[in-house]
Design an enzyme around this catalytic site. Structure first.
Site, PDB file in Angstrom:
ATOM      1  N   HIS A  62      -3.506 -12.248   7.672  1.00 58.90           N
ATOM      2  CA  HIS A  62      -2.477 -12.794   8.564  1.00 58.90           C
ATOM      3  C   HIS A  62      -2.629 -12.360  10.014  1.00 58.90           C
ATOM      4  CE1 HIS A  62       0.200 -14.392   5.345  1.00 58.90           C
ATOM      5  NE2 HIS A  62      -0.371 -13.422   4.655  1.00 58.90           N
ATOM      6  N   LYS A  99      11.573 -15.107  17.789  1.00 56.72           N
ATOM      7  CA  LYS A  99      10.483 -14.545  16.995  1.00 56.72           C
ATOM      8  C   LYS A  99      10.437 -13.049  17.287  1.00 56.72           C
ATOM      9  CE  LYS A  99       7.591 -17.315  19.264  1.00 56.72           C
ATOM     10  NZ  LYS A  99       6.704 -17.902  18.281  1.00 56.72           N
ATOM     11  N   ARG A 100       9.652 -12.280  16.532  1.00 54.66           N
ATOM     12  CA  ARG A 100       9.543 -10.860  16.849  1.00 54.66           C
ATOM     13  C   ARG A 100       9.079 -10.661  18.284  1.00 54.66           C
ATOM     14  NH1 ARG A 100      10.339  -6.852  12.787  1.00 54.66           N
ATOM     15  NH2 ARG A 100       9.457  -5.447  14.336  1.00 54.66           N
ATOM     16  N   LYS A 158       2.895 -12.445  22.014  1.00 58.09           N
ATOM     17  CA  LYS A 158       3.715 -13.656  21.908  1.00 58.09           C
ATOM     18  C   LYS A 158       4.263 -14.093  23.270  1.00 58.09           C
ATOM     19  CE  LYS A 158       5.138 -12.498  17.160  1.00 58.09           C
ATOM     20  NZ  LYS A 158       4.715 -13.616  16.295  1.00 58.09           N
ATOM     21  N   LYS A 207       9.353 -24.879  11.790  1.00 56.15           N
ATOM     22  CA  LYS A 207      10.787 -25.074  11.542  1.00 56.15           C
ATOM     23  C   LYS A 207      11.451 -25.807  12.706  1.00 56.15           C
ATOM     24  CE  LYS A 207      10.541 -20.807   8.951  1.00 56.15           C
ATOM     25  NZ  LYS A 207      10.563 -19.339   9.119  1.00 56.15           N
ATOM     26  N   THR A 229       5.154 -19.818  12.005  1.00 58.89           N
ATOM     27  CA  THR A 229       5.871 -20.662  11.049  1.00 58.89           C
ATOM     28  C   THR A 229       7.181 -21.129  11.668  1.00 58.89           C
ATOM     29  OG1 THR A 229       6.589 -18.587  10.050  1.00 58.89           O
ATOM     30  CG2 THR A 229       4.910 -19.827   8.875  1.00 58.89           C
TER      31      THR A 229
HETATM   32  C1  26Q Z   1       1.080  -2.452   8.239  1.00 57.07           C
HETATM   33  C2  26Q Z   1       0.850  -1.090   8.015  1.00 57.07           C
HETATM   34  C3  26Q Z   1       1.852  -0.155   8.259  1.00 57.07           C
HETATM   35  C4  26Q Z   1       3.098  -0.599   8.698  1.00 57.07           C
HETATM   36  C5  26Q Z   1       3.336  -1.965   8.904  1.00 57.07           C
HETATM   37  C6  26Q Z   1       2.320  -2.884   8.691  1.00 57.07           C
HETATM   38  C7  26Q Z   1       2.567  -4.334   8.930  1.00 57.07           C
HETATM   39  C8  26Q Z   1       3.781  -4.906   8.579  1.00 57.07           C
HETATM   40  C9  26Q Z   1       4.022  -6.269   8.804  1.00 57.07           C
HETATM   41  C10 26Q Z   1       1.606  -5.154   9.502  1.00 57.07           C
HETATM   42  C11 26Q Z   1       1.855  -6.502   9.721  1.00 57.07           C
HETATM   43  C12 26Q Z   1       3.059  -7.079   9.365  1.00 57.07           C
HETATM   44  C13 26Q Z   1       3.405  -8.486   9.567  1.00 57.07           C
HETATM   45  C14 26Q Z   1       2.570  -9.415   9.996  1.00 57.07           C
HETATM   46  C15 26Q Z   1       3.000 -10.808  10.189  1.00 57.07           C
HETATM   47  O1  26Q Z   1       4.150 -11.153  10.014  1.00 57.07           O
HETATM   48  N1  26Q Z   1       2.073 -11.694  10.556  1.00 57.07           N
HETATM   49  C16 26Q Z   1       2.415 -13.096  10.759  1.00 57.07           C
HETATM   50  O2  26Q Z   1       2.212 -13.792   9.536  1.00 57.07           O
HETATM   51  C17 26Q Z   1       2.682 -15.127   9.628  1.00 57.07           C
HETATM   52  C18 26Q Z   1       2.543 -15.761   8.267  1.00 57.07           C
HETATM   53  O3  26Q Z   1       1.192 -15.999   7.984  1.00 57.07           O
HETATM   54  C19 26Q Z   1       1.929 -15.888  10.687  1.00 57.07           C
HETATM   55  O4  26Q Z   1       2.504 -17.157  10.807  1.00 57.07           O
HETATM   56  C20 26Q Z   1       1.996 -15.157  12.032  1.00 57.07           C
HETATM   57  O5  26Q Z   1       1.166 -15.795  12.965  1.00 57.07           O
HETATM   58  C21 26Q Z   1       1.563 -13.709  11.846  1.00 57.07           C
HETATM   59  O6  26Q Z   1       1.740 -12.990  13.056  1.00 57.07           O
END
Ligand code: 26Q
Length: 803
Positions: free
Chosen positions: A356, A544-545, A550, A656, A652
């Site tokens: 991702h 979004k976050r 972004k 929406k 995503t």
């Molecule tokens: C990893 C290790 C330790 C702590 C936290 C994490 C961690 C947690 C969440 C790393 C990444 C995430 C989240 C990533 C994320 O949401 N990515 C998004 O995924 C979506 C679904 O595929 C995409 O549409 C977005 O582009 C992408 O940013």
């Protein structure tokens, strides 16, 4: 099978549940109690179907999908379940007849916010589609006591509060202590031979109990029901001090504390890796419990682990559950007595990995030392996989640089993405552009070794929730024009709307629907925060976050430019424009928090300048979350998707907004590229560098100071950042960041972005043309339905049949 066919039966069921769980009458009950009663009624409807679904899977010996994710951002369930079970009207009527305002009961439900953003919400949308498509599937994660923090804005700044969701949200959970698993941490390995077999046991390890808390997932227009299994962590022994001698006592306290903390809280970092030992414990905890339970059930039914891969497929949502690989090996070898080769062949054919992100700071690299002490056996197995992989790479390339790049263990770190790429049967990206970048860049050399396993599955969203359920006005229009409710099972049917692209009455009705949604959103914001939004203004939204890639800051720079233009020329023609932001920042991400503060400073400045009255407005929506997004999307007119090209894997939210008729202003990044393919340049507002141009410019040397020196508008905007606004806070730090480094090339894309914003404003002036574009956006959004994405996973990766 339990069924409820009319309002009378529904009212009786609600009364019975109230009596049973609270010993109270309808007259005595409050909204929260009624919510729990309603949840119990729907759970009962689902329970029979769940049992029947499981029986069918068993009897047909069907292949099962196991979807592992550290996050499931489920949001609310009452409306969704009622909708999928076909009883939402019955439930609403029954509640009203019992003297409740149905809306208040729905509103009482807390979001199950067990996720950060896109990745977690995607998992939730896919659960819905897998179930609706009749795929036997189970989701697995952790039953976090605290979900993503609740955000409050105090003096313009983000403050985090705990999200204690389980008290009420727990109404959906069924605890199953009889299916508890035990997960072991630490200890020392001992090997011994016994009747010609080498055994490995781990001694002195700390046990933690994993207790399933299951949530039933109903599909749409099907009796099929799947399960989301959330593991709660418990200590094996109650803490009874009197039982222990001194040494045992301390150990017992430690064990207890470890168990109690594992499921405490969701890590709030999104797209950022932090090597915290608790996070690794969480990962292994849920992975080990999940795999033990899957293998146990498999052997119970089929008697042998040897055909495991034929009956099961494990999909991992990013690398966070990557420990499934060594854990499956461990279970097959140490618990089931298979050889390395046997275990390896089954494991390889069972696991598939979705990536991702390509952001370097988000790739998981765990310190070797941590892995060795916390998971000694897992470390051994990863080491062996790593050695064998390294040999393969050397034999193929004879290139020390590639050996280093592709290594699983290197420099004292375990690289989880490389582990997944080396082992998994399939690796996929989440949009066409992102998958190309994986094949050409991040995983280039591994891809050359096994090209056929690198795939694309463009993301999709649950259009039943994100269109039909949340936007009843638009849903009604679609039903009138595009064959009733057919689009709910066949999202491409939305295309039929295109026939009305020149129909004035339809376009006007679409405009009225949007207008009503804006008014209703404005009422909600007024009621919950006191802020008055002007429904005559264009609603221009970035939700979004908060992350630098972004580029919320680019949006802010443009608003400042617009404000300065208005100050220069108070009589300029400016159509009323309201910029809305919603974003949580990771609590440790200082720059992101500064950007939130900046948005609030700017909102305050503009709000207090009479020049801007009814013309320009900025509002920061507190605590952006699934349930707020559900109100916001239907009211949005412009969707900001402005990441630096090449950085957003898919997005995503973009889908929406599109489904709800908002027009996109965006870069050619992630799934925006595919939106552009169906919409053409004329139905969205593109700007900015393309991904390859970004790469080239970075290589050739990018100098933001030059742009600052040359571009007068930009110069003034940046100077205003330094100066700050009426609250007296200077944003010199953010200005310097842009001038010195500007990693995400905001200054480079600034002009092109402002030009696109001008095209937006001009286009909005022609309501008919705008509504036409809006209609085409809705009509062509069908390919972004999660049903399509899940069908692709089922056909190309899982090889399971579906509806
Ligand atoms: C990893 C290790 C330790 C702590 C936290 C994490 C961690 C947690 C969440 C790393 C990444 C995430 C989240 C990533 C994320 O949401 N990515 C998004 O995924 C979506 C679904 O595929 C995409 O549409 C977005 O582009 C992408 O940013």
């Amino acid at each position: 099978m339990t069924a409820i066919d009319n309002v009378k039966e529904m009212k009786k069921a609600l009364r019975d549940k109230l009596k049973l769980s609270y010993g109270c009458t309808v007259e005595e009950a409050n909204e929260a109690q009624m919510l729990r009663a309603a949840a119990l009624v729907l759970r009962e409807l689902m329970a029979d179907r769940e049992i029947a679904s499981k029986r069918k899977t068993r009897e047909t010996r069907a292949r099962q999908v196991h979807y592992l994710s550290m996050e499931f951002l489920m949001g609310r369930s009452l409306m969704k379940n009622a909708y999928n079970l076909g009883v939402s009207d019955l439930l609403t009527k029954a509640l009203e007849e019992l003297g409740f305002r149905a809306a208040d009961v729905f509103e009482a439900e807390p979001d199950a916010a067990l996720g950060n953003g896109g990745l977690g919400r995607l998992a939730a949308c896919y659960l819905d589609s897998m179930t609706t498509l009749d795929i036997p599937a189970t989701g697995y994660s952790i039953c976090y006591e605290l979900g993503i923090f609740r955000q409050r804005i105090v003096d313009g700044q983000q403050v985090e509060l705990p999200d204690d969701w389980k008290e009420l949200g727990g109404a959906w959970l069924v605890i199953k202590p009889q299916e508890t698993e035990t997960v072991y941490f630490g200890g020392t390995l001992r090997r011994f031979w016994d009747s010609d077999q080498l055994h490995v046991v781990c001694e002195g390890a700390t046990p933690v109990l994993a207790v399933p808390c299951d949530m039933e997932i109903a599909g749409y227009q099907t009796n099929h029901v799947n399960t989301l299994r959330l593991w709660d962590a418990k200590s094996p022994a109650p803490l009874d001090m009197s039982l222990f001698s001194q040494g045992e006592y301390l150990r017992a306290v430690e064990q207890h504390a470890m168990a109690e903390t594992i499921a405490k809280v969701l890590y709030p970092e999104d797209n950022h890796y932090e090597g915290k030992s608790l996070r690794l414990k969480q990962q292994y905890f849920f992975v080990s419990a999940t795999m033990q339970s899957i293998v146990r059930k498999h052997i119970e039914q089929y008697g042998s682990p040897l055909d495991f891969h034929e009956k099961n497929v494990i999909q991992i949502n990013d690398t966070h559950p990557a420990l499934v690989i060594p854990e499956l090996m461990r279970i097959f070898m140490d618990d089931a007595g298979l050889s390395w080769d046997e275990a390896w062949n089954i494991t390889r054919r069972s696991v598939a990995y979705t990536n991702h992100t390509v952001l370097a700071e988000a790739l998981e690299r765990w310190p070797q030392a941590l892995m060795q002490t916390l998971l000694p056996r897992i470390w051994e197995i990863i080491s062996e996989i790593s050695h064998r992989w390294q040999k393969q790479v050397e034999d193929r390339y004879h290139d020390p640089r590639k050996t280093a790049e592709m290594a699983i263990i290197w420099d004292g770190q375990v690289r989880m993405a490389n582990l997944c790429v080396a082992v998994c049967m399939a690796v996929n990206g989440v949009s066409a552009l992102h998958s190309d970048i994986l094949r050409r860049d991040l995983f280039r050399d591994a891809c050359a070794m096994e090209p056929s396993k690198f795939l694309n599955v463009t993301n999709g969203v649950d259009h039943r929730r994100w269109l039909s359920e949340i936007n009843p006005g638009l849903d009604a229009l679609i039903r009138d024009l595009a064959g009733g409710d057919r689009y709910l099972m066949h999202p491409l049917e939305l295309k039929k709307l295109e026939r009305y692209a020149a129909d004035d009455a339809v376009l006007a009705r679409l405009g009225e629907i949007k207008r009503a949604n804006k008014e209703s959103f404005a009422r909600y914001v007024k009621h919950t925060s006191g802020v008055s939004l002007n429904p005559d203004a264009i609603f221009d939204v970035q939700a979004k976050r908060l992350h630098e890639y972004k580029r919320q800051l680019l949006n802010v720079l443009h608003i400042i430019a617009l404000y300065q233009r208005l100050q220069d020329d108070p009589n300029m023609e400016l159509r009323p424009h309201t910029f809305l932001f919603g974003a949580k920042a990771a609590p440790g991400y200082a720059v992101a928090k500064r950007i939130i503060r900046l948005i609030n400073s700017l909102a305050d400045q503009i709000d207090n300048d009479p020049l801007c009255r009814d013309r320009l407005q900025v509002a920061f929506l507190e605590n952006y979350r699934v349930s707020l997004a559900e109100r916001l999307m239907p009211a949005s007119e412009v969707s900001q998707q402005i990441s630096l090209a090449g950085k957003e894997a898919s997005g995503t939210g973009n889908m929406k907004f599109m489904m709800n008729g908002a027009l996109t202003i965006g870069t050619l990044d992630g799934a925006n590229v595919e939106m552009n393919e169906v919409l053409g340049d004329e139905n969205m507002f593109l700007f900015g560098l393309h991904a390859d141009e970004v790469e080239r410019m970075k290589r050739e040397g990018y100098m933001p100071q030059k742009l600052y020196a040359r571009n007068e508008t930009l110069h003034r905007v940046i100077d205003r950042l330094k100066l700050g606004f009426r609250d007296g806070v200077s944003y010199e730090d953010l200005a310097q960041r842009l001038l010195i480094d500007d990693e995400y090339m905001l200054l480079q894309d600034f002009d092109s972005y402002c030009a696109a914003e001008r095209r937006v404003a001009e286009a909005y002036a022609d309501a008919r043309a705008w509504n036409r574009m809006s209609l085409l956006n809705v009509a062509r959004s069908g390919i972004f339905a999660a049903d399509r994405a899940v069908a692709e996973y089922a056909d190309n990766i899982w090889h399971v049949p579906h509806r």
